[in-house]
Structures are given as structure tokens and as C-alpha cells.
Design an enzyme around this catalytic site. Structure first.
Site, mmCIF file in Angstrom:
data_model
loop_
_atom_site.group_PDB
_atom_site.id
_atom_site.type_symbol
_atom_site.label_atom_id
_atom_site.label_comp_id
_atom_site.label_asym_id
_atom_site.label_seq_id
_atom_site.Cartn_x
_atom_site.Cartn_y
_atom_site.Cartn_z
ATOM 1 N N ASP A 24 2.494 7.092 5.694
ATOM 2 C CA ASP A 24 1.206 6.510 5.287
ATOM 3 C C ASP A 24 0.083 7.448 5.684
ATOM 4 O O ASP A 24 0.026 7.890 6.840
ATOM 5 C CB ASP A 24 0.963 5.181 6.021
ATOM 6 C CG ASP A 24 1.645 4.009 5.337
ATOM 7 O OD1 ASP A 24 2.364 4.229 4.339
ATOM 8 O OD2 ASP A 24 1.454 2.870 5.807
ATOM 9 N N LYS A 81 -0.218 2.060 -3.133
ATOM 10 C CA LYS A 81 0.132 0.637 -3.119
ATOM 11 C C LYS A 81 -0.725 -0.166 -4.089
ATOM 12 O O LYS A 81 -1.940 0.024 -4.164
ATOM 13 C CB LYS A 81 -0.069 0.064 -1.707
ATOM 14 C CG LYS A 81 0.965 0.529 -0.689
ATOM 15 C CD LYS A 81 0.712 -0.155 0.645
ATOM 16 C CE LYS A 81 1.525 0.459 1.777
ATOM 17 N NZ LYS A 81 2.956 0.183 1.685
ATOM 18 N N GLY A 153 2.832 -2.652 10.436
ATOM 19 C CA GLY A 153 1.697 -2.527 11.331
ATOM 20 C C GLY A 153 1.937 -3.060 12.732
ATOM 21 O O GLY A 153 0.995 -3.278 13.481
#
Lengths: 294, 195
Positions: A24, A81, A153
Site C-alpha cells: 500500500d 481500490k 489496518g
């Protein structure tokens, strides 16, 4: 004759990513660090999952300016995304020519009932899954790559492990079952029968399956590889850590040499602070990301 | 008689499967120790930047020597980039084993990836080929023979015992390209082909 967007072309790119790490990134600078560390692709997004979790609000597709900037910076594939069911965000990302779209539970879902019809696109899609039924439904909708959902996360690998083990167990059951039990297995899993036939034909999930959601260390990555996944997504784990470049490189090495404990020990030395992480039990039910989209 | 498949990253198991179907014993290569006693080596598709970094564990040093000693090698897509003498926009080529220049991602981003059939010299007129963010050959050295072109651009070539292709024969069921590598480039006779 030249054919674009065939399923073989879509799933083929995922095959090329196997054994690699997808990271990411939120800026061009981070994308460059990821590429230099040996990432096989980057996921362009506005905020990493840990920040989405901390800040709350509606999480949407990233600004096209940001996505383009990242695409212009690196030579490796760039994924982005879209919200679950948000087919126009997906159309926009396809128009930008991103290489893969992640229809992702990390963003706030846009449709309470339906996922995107991924067959309608030339660009390939990856989707998250917690069990085999979910994986098969997404494949039947046209997904050309699957990842475990884990719990994004959190820096906590337990949910990714749970999802990978469950999928493995369910795949073994599909492979071992006598033919006449297959329809009922499909009904109980909520899995389309044709996809179960494809699993029996391939002896495995018919598309590449990466691990995602909570991977934060080289040992986490290697464990997921030993559990049988095809590659690794690291979301917040790299750029929320003390030394992103070193940690990224170490996770890449550990993913390739996942069965070499001496090497993993070596690359794990002195990486600095890992991301802080969250105990899953402390997350309120309505803040769980993995339950978004079924 | 064993053919190695470089297994640092990428479409490793597809090449193993194609060689299995030809009845050829295989070994996945991740470190220098895995390189002993091979009759040939396939460098699969994947991300060339990642594989080039991972290969700096000593594997590429050995591969440069083995290429010079004449070990047959076949690079597909990223594997072709690794074997090329020059890569456009890059200072150094990892192995430099075949006198060509390649341009990475020349077929464009993923939405422009495609499949087609190719006429390949010595193999057939209708060989299925899958191009994924494919590199193209932009310069061909004097000793290099071009085996196939797509839209006029060279996409498969050979020099000495090195074979390279922009595309992915391992993503198809067609075994003719792998058979060409095993029989013609490696000069091996197979015992009992399956499938």
C-alpha cells in the site's frame, strides 16, 4: 486476431505476481521506496487502512491525480481500490488504466447487496474473502485474483491466518468429497457449483490467492506463505513502521525464502519499530472491516 | 537430466507444469546450491525489478558464469528482460546473455495485454501466445536469430543456447515452445512424454 481482457490475460497478471509482495502506498515517494525494495506491485490509495480506521468517515476511491502520479513514478503494476459495488469508481479506475482494481472492504461499501459485475470490465479485479464460499462467489462475478480479508489496518495477523486456514480446510473438503456430495457442499458454502468443479480440476483455487489484512513483519509474511498463500499484501505494516525501506526489503526476502528460517532471522534483525497494532477483541463489531460485503 | 526453473518470484509453477507434461524432471532454483548439475534453466515471467534484487544473493553471479559456459537458458517476459544485453532506461542489465535490447512494458498497461497466435520459425504457424504488460525487442544483434514477430516487432529470438520470448507459453496448454527449448536448445531427448 488479438483479444484483450480475456480471463487468461486477467488471471495471468496475477500469476506473474506470485511469490511477491504488494505494498500500500499513498504518495509517489512511497511508491518509489516500495519498488526499490522489490515490491511486485503497489496499491495506490488515499489513506492506509490504519489511518482510515483511526480517522473514520467515508473512505472512497483515491483522487485520480494521486493515482496517475503513482503510475507515472513506478514501472511495476499499479493497483487501486474501488468501494464494494461502486461500479463507476471502477469505470474511472479502468479509464485511468490502473493495472488491477481491488474491490475492497477497506473502503466504505457503496452497495448494501451487490458486488461489481467484474465480467463487464477489461481491467482485472481482485477481491477479499474470509472463506471459500466468499472466494467462489467473487470468482463467479469475474474476480481474477483473491486475497484473504484478514482485519486491515490492525498489524495483527490472526484474522488473515483464520481466513487462510478456513479456506484451506474447505478446499481440502471439496477435493476429497465424492462427486455426489459436491452440490450440497456448494449449497452449504454458498459457492457456485461450477467454481467447485474448477477447484477439483485444478486441485486448488483456480486463481491466485494472496494473504492480506494485518501482516506487519517478515515472519508474518513467511507464515502466510507456509500456510499456502501465493503472495503477500502489506497495507499499513510498512509505512506505519519505523524504517519503511528496510522493513519492506526484509518482507520481500522473507516472502521469497519463506521456508528458510535462518534467512528470516537475518532479515528480521534491527528493523526498528513495527506498527503498533490492535488487539482484535477491542474493535467494536461495527468497526470490523472484514464483515463488509459477503 | 534436470531443467531448473528460477523460483525467486513469478509464474514458476506454470513452467514446472509444462515441463512435467513433457516428462522432463524439474528443480525450482532459489539459491546457488540449486544450480548444480542442471541441463538447462527457465527464467519465468514475474516482475523483473523484484527478481533482479532477489537474484543478488549470489544466484545471478553464478548464472552469468553458467551462461558464459553455455548452459541453455529460456527467458519468458521478465526472464527475457533479465537475459537481455541492454534494457532501455536502465544502466545495467542483470545477466546480459543475449545481444538484444528490450523495452519494458512495451505492450502497455494491463488493459492492453492480449492473447493471440504467432507464427514461430521452426515451431508452427498457430502457436498461442499470451502477452502481459509485455516487453518488446527493440534491437537485435548480428548473431541473434528472430523466431517470431507480432505486428512486425520481434517477440521471440535465440542466440547460441539462449532463447527468449516476450510472451507466456506457460499460460497455455500448448507444449510446443517448451518442447523446442528442451529438444532443440538443450538438445535433450525426452523419455516417455505424458499428456
Amino acid at each position: 486476431m488479438v483479444e484483450k481482457g480475456t480471463y487468461r490475460v486477467k488471471s495471468g497478471l496475477a500469476e506473474m505476481l506470485k511469490g511477491g509482495v504488494i505494498m500500500d502506498v499513498t504518495t509517489a515517494e512511497q511508491a518509489r521506496i516500495a519498488e526499490t525494495a522489490g515490491a511486485v506491485a503497489v496499491m495506490a490509495l488515499e489513506r492506509v487502512p490504519a489511518d482510515i480506521r483511526a480517522q473514520g468517515g467515508v473512505a472512497r476511491m483515491a483522487d485520480p491525480t494521486k493515482v496517475r502520479e503513482i503510475m507515472d513514478t513506478v514501472s511495476i503494476p499499479v493497483m487501486a481500490k474501488a468501494r464494494i459495488g461502486h461500479f463507476v469508481e471502477a469505470q474511472v479506475l479502468e479509464a485511468l488504466e490502473v493495472d488491477y482494481i481491488d474491490e475492497s472492504e477497506v473502503l466504505t461499501p457503496a452497495d448494501p447487496h451487490f458486488h461489481i459485475n467484474k465480467w463487464a470490465f477489461t481491467v482485472p479485479f481482485i477481491c477479499g474473502a474470509r472463506d471459500l464460499g466468499e472466494a467462489c462467489r467473487r470468482i463467479a462475478e469475474g474476480a481474477a485474483m483473491i486475497r484473504t480479508k484478514g482485519e486491515p489496518g490492525t498489524g495483527n495477523v490472526i484474522e488473515a491466518v483464520r481466513h487462510m486456514r478456513l479456506m484451506n480446510e474447505q478446499i481440502r473438503a471439496v477435493l476429497d468429497a465424492p462427486e455426489e456430495e459436491l452440490m450440497t457442499i456448494g449449497k452449504n458454502l454458498g459457492a457456485p457449483y461450477q467454481i467447485l468443479l474448477a477447484i477439483r480440476d485444478a486441485g486448488r483455487l483456480p486463481v491466485v490467492n494472496f494473504a492480506a489484512g494485518g501482516i506487519a513483519t517478515p515472519a508474518d509474511a513467511a507464515m502466510m506463505m507456509q500456510l499456502g498463500c501465493d503472495g503477500i499484501f502489506v497495507g499499513s505494516g510498512i509505512f506505519k513502521s519505523g524504517d519503511p525501506a528496510r522493513r519492506a526489503r526484509a518482507i520481500v526476502e522473507a516472502t521469497t525464502h519463506y521456508d528458510d528460517a535462518k534467512l528470516i532471522a537475518e532479515v528480521s534483525k534491527g528493523l526498528g519499530e513495527a506498527m503498533p497494532g490492535i488487539e482484535i477483541g477491542t474493535i467494536p463489531e461495527h468497526e470490523m472491516m472484514q464483515t463488509r460485503g459477503k | 537430466m534436470t531443467i531448473g526453473v528460477l523460483g525467486l518470484q513469478g509464474a514458476v509453477r506454470e513452467h514446472v507444469k509444462s515441463l512435467d507434461a513433457l516428462g522432463v524432471p524439474t528443480r525450482v532454483v532459489k539459491s546457488t546450491a540449486d544450480l548444480d548439475g542442471l541441463s538447462g534453466l527457465i527464467l519465468p515471467g514475474g516482475e523483473s525489478t523484484a527478481i533482479a534484487l532477489l537474484g543478488e544473493n549470489g544466484v545471478f553471479d553464478r548464472l552469468r558464469r553458467l551462461a558464459a559456459e553455455g548452459l541453455p537458458m529460456f527467458g519468458t517476459c521478465a526472464g527475457m528482460i533479465l537475459l537481455a544485453r541492454d534494457v532501455e532506461g536502465r544502466a545495467a542489465a542483470p545477466l546480459g546473455a543475449i545481444d538484444i535490447t528490450v523495452a519494458r512494458n512495451a505492450s502497455g498497461r494491463q488493459v492492453h495485454s492480449f492473447e493471440t497466435t504467432l507464427a514461430i520459425d521452426g515451431i508452427g504457424d498457430d502457436v498461442p501466445a499470451v502477452f502481459i504488460r509485455a516487453p518488446y525487442i527493440t534491437r537485435v544483434g548480428a548473431g541473434v536469430r528472430v523466431l517470431a514477430r507480432h505486428a512486425g516487432v520481434p517477440v521471440m529470438a535465440t542466440e547460441g543456447r539462449i532463447l527468449v520470448a516476450s510472451f507466456h507459453p506457460e499460460l497455455t496448454e500448448d507444449l510446443r515452445v517448451h518442447r523446442y527449448f528442451v529438444e532443440t536448445v538443450c538438445g535433450l531427448r525426452r523419455e516417455g512424454e505424458r499428456g
